[in-house]
Motif scaffolding. Sequence first.
Motif, mmCIF file in Angstrom:
data_model
loop_
_atom_site.group_PDB
_atom_site.id
_atom_site.type_symbol
_atom_site.label_atom_id
_atom_site.label_comp_id
_atom_site.label_asym_id
_atom_site.label_seq_id
_atom_site.Cartn_x
_atom_site.Cartn_y
_atom_site.Cartn_z
ATOM 1 N N MET A 1 0.767 -1.103 -0.014
ATOM 2 C CA MET A 1 -0.030 -0.086 0.253
ATOM 3 C C MET A 1 0.760 1.134 -0.147
ATOM 4 S SD MET A 1 -3.445 -0.831 2.451
ATOM 5 C CE MET A 1 -2.534 -2.037 3.661
ATOM 6 N N THR A 2 1.977 1.187 -0.694
ATOM 7 C CA THR A 2 2.844 2.335 -0.445
ATOM 8 C C THR A 2 2.438 3.543 -1.472
ATOM 9 O OG1 THR A 2 4.128 1.284 -2.675
ATOM 10 C CG2 THR A 2 4.811 0.864 -0.370
ATOM 11 N N ASP A 3 1.314 3.286 -2.241
ATOM 12 C CA ASP A 3 0.723 4.515 -3.055
ATOM 13 C C ASP A 3 -0.416 5.204 -2.228
ATOM 14 O OD1 ASP A 3 -0.771 2.272 -3.422
ATOM 15 O OD2 ASP A 3 -1.517 2.746 -5.339
ATOM 16 N N TRP A 4 -0.538 4.802 -1.157
ATOM 17 C CA TRP A 4 -1.562 5.494 -0.113
ATOM 18 C C TRP A 4 -0.901 6.247 0.904
ATOM 19 C CZ3 TRP A 4 -6.417 4.900 -1.334
ATOM 20 C CH2 TRP A 4 -7.020 3.764 -2.100
ATOM 21 N N PRO A 5 -0.895 7.518 0.863
ATOM 22 C CA PRO A 5 0.045 8.456 1.711
ATOM 23 C C PRO A 5 -0.342 8.387 3.223
ATOM 24 C CG PRO A 5 -1.166 9.953 0.272
ATOM 25 C CD PRO A 5 -1.459 8.397 -0.106
ATOM 26 N N PHE A 73 -16.153 -8.223 15.056
ATOM 27 C CA PHE A 73 -16.066 -7.616 16.203
ATOM 28 C C PHE A 73 -14.443 -7.989 16.528
ATOM 29 C CE2 PHE A 73 -15.313 -8.155 20.758
ATOM 30 C CZ PHE A 73 -15.812 -6.877 21.245
ATOM 31 N N GLY A 74 -13.756 -6.799 17.089
ATOM 32 C CA GLY A 74 -12.454 -7.069 17.772
ATOM 33 C C GLY A 74 -11.165 -6.869 16.357
ATOM 34 N N GLU A 75 -11.744 -7.093 15.138
ATOM 35 C CA GLU A 75 -10.504 -6.878 14.129
ATOM 36 C C GLU A 75 -10.088 -5.272 13.996
ATOM 37 O OE1 GLU A 75 -11.493 -10.235 10.729
ATOM 38 O OE2 GLU A 75 -13.050 -8.505 10.681
ATOM 39 N N GLU A 76 -8.825 -5.196 13.619
ATOM 40 C CA GLU A 76 -8.243 -4.190 13.468
ATOM 41 C C GLU A 76 -8.346 -3.557 12.049
ATOM 42 O OE1 GLU A 76 -4.477 -1.854 15.307
ATOM 43 O OE2 GLU A 76 -4.017 -2.997 13.573
ATOM 44 N N ILE A 77 -9.042 -2.617 11.617
ATOM 45 C CA ILE A 77 -9.060 -2.027 10.616
ATOM 46 C C ILE A 77 -8.054 -0.868 10.147
ATOM 47 C CG2 ILE A 77 -10.763 -0.493 8.799
ATOM 48 C CD1 ILE A 77 -13.135 -1.818 10.304
ATOM 49 N N GLU A 78 -7.542 -1.204 8.919
ATOM 50 C CA GLU A 78 -6.658 -0.023 8.424
ATOM 51 C C GLU A 78 -7.336 0.635 7.435
ATOM 52 O OE1 GLU A 78 -2.012 0.884 6.855
ATOM 53 O OE2 GLU A 78 -2.828 -1.156 6.706
ATOM 54 N N THR A 79 -7.445 1.985 7.656
ATOM 55 C CA THR A 79 -8.261 2.716 6.275
ATOM 56 C C THR A 79 -7.177 3.657 5.759
ATOM 57 O OG1 THR A 79 -10.264 2.708 7.747
ATOM 58 C CG2 THR A 79 -9.856 4.331 5.962
ATOM 59 N N MET A 97 -10.345 0.218 2.843
ATOM 60 C CA MET A 97 -10.268 -0.393 4.263
ATOM 61 C C MET A 97 -10.138 -1.848 4.230
ATOM 62 S SD MET A 97 -14.011 1.132 5.553
ATOM 63 C CE MET A 97 -13.934 0.446 7.137
ATOM 64 N N ARG A 98 -9.019 -1.925 5.215
ATOM 65 C CA ARG A 98 -8.543 -3.689 5.003
ATOM 66 C C ARG A 98 -8.448 -4.108 6.670
ATOM 67 N NH1 ARG A 98 -5.364 -5.729 1.447
ATOM 68 N NH2 ARG A 98 -5.409 -4.667 -0.558
ATOM 69 N N VAL A 99 -8.511 -5.300 6.657
ATOM 70 C CA VAL A 99 -8.267 -6.051 7.926
ATOM 71 C C VAL A 99 -6.960 -7.455 7.395
ATOM 72 C CG1 VAL A 99 -8.821 -7.936 9.585
ATOM 73 C CG2 VAL A 99 -10.238 -5.912 8.919
ATOM 74 N N ALA A 100 -5.917 -6.980 7.693
ATOM 75 C CA ALA A 100 -4.811 -7.652 7.092
ATOM 76 C C ALA A 100 -4.845 -7.890 5.736
ATOM 77 C CB ALA A 100 -4.782 -9.035 7.760
#
Length: 140
Positions: A1-5, A73-79, A97-100
């Motif tokens: 995801m390097t193109d996401w600043p 529930f409990g998952e870490e979301i990276e937006t 939005m991703r989980v892993a």
Amino acid sequence: MTDWPFSYRDEIRFADLDTQGHLNNVSFLVFVESARIAYAVAVAAEHPELRPSLTFTYMVVESKISYRSPGQFGEEIETVLRPSSVGRSSFRMDFEMRVADRVLADGYSVQVTYDPIAARSVPVPQPLRERLLADGATQR
């Protein structure tokens, strides 16, 4: 995801779930909003003149989201966010939005820079325009 600043992390809470125990569709937009606000805070920290005030703010005028996978529930979301275009008085932010390695959703929002006293759109302030362009936006 390097193109996401820009990246923002949050955890799915019980209150974010629907009756099937999945991340509620409305909650997806709340997570994206939290990421957009974190981006705005980061930009305003570099440019104090861009802090929302009585003479300048921006508002979301369009949102598009494609749901790809349920959240639990409990998952870490990276937006992750990236500005994709900037016009005279608006800009578009793409998100994922991703989980892993699993994509939960992707889409975009369009924001309009706005003067709440005059109740009209205003040009995107130059420091914000420069930051959006530096983060990958194209000029419309």
